[in-house]
Design an enzyme around this catalytic site. Structure first.
Site, PDB file in Angstrom:
ATOM      1  N   LYS A  77       0.864  -1.177   0.000  1.00 58.41           N
ATOM      2  CA  LYS A  77       0.000   0.000   0.000  1.00 58.41           C
ATOM      3  C   LYS A  77       0.900   1.226   0.000  1.00 58.41           C
ATOM      4  O   LYS A  77       1.923   1.252   0.694  1.00 58.41           O
ATOM      5  CB  LYS A  77      -0.880  -0.032   1.265  1.00 58.41           C
ATOM      6  CG  LYS A  77      -1.898   1.093   1.360  1.00 58.41           C
ATOM      7  CD  LYS A  77      -2.802   0.933   2.575  1.00 58.41           C
ATOM      8  CE  LYS A  77      -3.863   2.022   2.647  1.00 58.41           C
ATOM      9  NZ  LYS A  77      -4.749   1.865   3.832  1.00 58.41           N
ATOM     10  N   SER A 152      -9.744   1.983   2.878  1.00 58.99           N
ATOM     11  CA  SER A 152      -8.854   2.706   1.998  1.00 58.99           C
ATOM     12  C   SER A 152      -7.838   1.824   1.275  1.00 58.99           C
ATOM     13  O   SER A 152      -7.229   2.274   0.306  1.00 58.99           O
ATOM     14  CB  SER A 152      -8.091   3.775   2.795  1.00 58.99           C
ATOM     15  OG  SER A 152      -7.261   3.165   3.767  1.00 58.99           O
ATOM     16  N   SER A 176      -9.972  -0.323   7.139  1.00 57.62           N
ATOM     17  CA  SER A 176      -9.391  -0.258   5.796  1.00 57.62           C
ATOM     18  C   SER A 176      -8.662  -1.503   5.302  1.00 57.62           C
ATOM     19  O   SER A 176      -8.280  -1.556   4.136  1.00 57.62           O
ATOM     20  CB  SER A 176      -8.441   0.928   5.687  1.00 57.62           C
ATOM     21  OG  SER A 176      -9.196   2.091   5.500  1.00 57.62           O
TER      22      SER A 176
END
Ligand code: GLN
Length: 489
Positions: A77, A152, A176
């Site tokens: 990420k 997210s 997330s």
């Protein structure tokens, strides 16, 4: 090969059936082909990635018992600082920032011999539940490209679901890791707060943020957690505990397992297709020898409002470092220093981030601190106490991960409160600092003509990761939801 588990990939590498370079090339080629549609990766660098794979092949780590993941590609990420790679956090503010150092998590995976495939798209500064707030545009859900992947960590979820990477890192402040894992049909785990180092993980809400693995199965997550967890003196909230093997309990039978079902998680608000899949999963657990007991989390209804005071408060403070002075975006034209700050921040941050900074600044301001921030902290304690009470009656808690399957682009982006409610079942877990995971448990049909994955949430007591992974793994031995793959890829 693209559907293989990490254990299978590890065995193939050890037996020299495939090299790290060949395996990495396979995934890089898939990224080239499918990323233009999915937008899961925001940075790739074939030369750098292949150089790393070549070095791993030559390192002696592949096939060694201390580095079982060596030679396997992994994507991060874009919230994890990665030396020599742009680390944008999904924001224009950091769109030109090349990190001079590695986050501890990145460093640990490097030491384990894993190969960095690239950096993954995400909601800006991890604020969002649909990936629609990214400066780099939304990520598409591989099960239906008209639907969101969740957020997210939406890039992480979409990449693994589409088999562009065997596994990925994610972070979870209010859901997330778990919510995108649910919406894309993956297994994702948010560890107990403090188990995974936050050093080099760009801060959103420091008392809630926690990194964790996203992969195809619980067994894969256990192997990844083994590599990423551990005390780090560079993170003051990292916990000093003896190292543990998170895979040690995977095979334990579930007879006698007590599953707590919070009545607050099974009320209104959950779509009927989600409800049906979760109920069927619970029936499967009973078949495996578990019993279910109703538990109460009476303050959990306050978790979303408490979170939307605490998280923005911490974010407003954390994001004050982005001022255009030493790194990141600086407005091209400005007057004095104050004007440079305000123009750089006005132009560098997106709408959702600005909304949170304003809310956070407001709730922390003189005269409002007691009314909002302190009050929210008290609620947080009550929520943690609720869980502690509930765990006196059960070993794990289960329920839906998200109230609906993946929704369509634009469906919730105009109404922040609707978007915030996507995390109604996950946020309490972060407020309490507990470990939580999501595993695929079926499909729903409310928002798409394609079958869309449903996630079952498993919450454990503090440091209950090995137990939760065991509970998830036994389910995955008995079912095949986690092996399903989106059609047409
Ligand atoms: N969706 C939640 C938010 O927007 C949680 C995000 C997260 O866990 N990073 O804050």
């Amino acid at each position: 090969m693209i559907n293989a588990t990490l254990k299978e990939l590890s065995a193939a590498l050890a037996a020299k059936k495939v090299s790290a370079v060949e395996l990495t090339t396979l995934f890089l080629d898939r990224i080239d082909r499918l990323n233009p549609v999915l937008n899961a990766f925001v940075s790739t660098d074939r030369d750098k990635t292949l150089a790393m794979a070549r070095a791993t092949d030559a390192s002696g780590k592949v096939g060694a018992s201390t580095t079982p993941l060596a030679g396997i590609p992994l994507a991060h990420k874009d919230i994890f600082c990665t030396e020599g790679w742009r680390t944008s956090c999904g924001s224009k503010m950091l769109a030109n920032f090349v990190s001079p150092y590695d986050a501890t998590v990145v460093e640990k995976f490097k030491a384990a011999g894993m190969v960095t495939l690239g950096k993954l798209n995400m909601d800006e500064f991890a604020m969002g539940s649909s990936n629609e707030t990214s400066f780099f545009g939304p990520v598409k859900n591989p099960w239906d490209t008209g639907c969101v992947p969740g957020g997210s960590s939406g890039g992480s979820a979409a990449a693994v679901a589409a088999r562009l990477a065997p596994a990925a890192t994610g972070t979870d402040t209010g859901g997330s890791i778990r919510q995108p894992a649910a919406l894309c049909g993956l297994t994702g785990l948010k560890p107990t707060y403090g188990v995974v180092s936050r050093y080099g993980m760009i801060a959103f809400a420091s008392s809630l943020d926690q990194g964790g693995p996203m992969a195809k199965s619980a067994e894969d997550c256990a192997l990844l957690l083994n590599a990423m967890a551990g005390f780090d003196e560079r993170d003051s909230t990292s916990l000093e505990r003896p190292a543990e093997d998170y895979a040690r309990n995977l095979e334990q039978p579930l007879a006698g397992l007590r599953i707590g079902l919070p009545k607050e998680f099974f009320g209104e608000g959950m779509d009927t297709d989600v409800r049906a899949a979760v109920d069927a999963a619970l029936a499967e657990y009973r078949k495996l020898g578990a019993t279910t007991v109703e538990v109460a989390l009476p303050n959990s209804g306050l978790s979303v409002p408490a979170y939307y005071v605490i998280a923005p408060a911490e974010a407003s403070s954390n994001l004050s470092r982005f001022d255009g002075v030493r790194y990141g975006y600086r407005a091209p034209e400005y007057g004095d220093l104050n004007d440079m700050y305000s123009k750089s921040r006005a132009q560098g941050f997106g709408e959702e981030v600005k909304r949170r900074i304003l809310i956070g600044t407001y709730v922390l301001s003189h005269g409002y601190y007691d009314a909002y921030y302190l009050q929210a902290q008290k609620i947080r304690r009550l929520i943690a106490n609720d869980f502690a009470e509930a765990f006196k009656q059960c070993d794990v808690i289960m329920g839906p991960t998200a109230p609906s399957v993946a929704f369509r682009f634009g469906e919730k982006s105009a109404d922040p409160v609707q978007m915030y409610l996507s995390d109604i079942y996950t946020i309490a877990v972060n407020l309490a600092g507990l470990p939580g995971m999501s595993i695929p448990c079926g499909f729903g049909a409310a928002h798409s003509s394609n079958p869309m994955p449903v996630g079952l949430q498993i919450v454990g007591p503090w440091f209950g990761e090995a137990k939760m992974l065991n509970v998830a793994h036994r389910f995955q031995l008995a079912t095949d939801w986690h092996t399903r793959m989106p059609a047409g890829l």
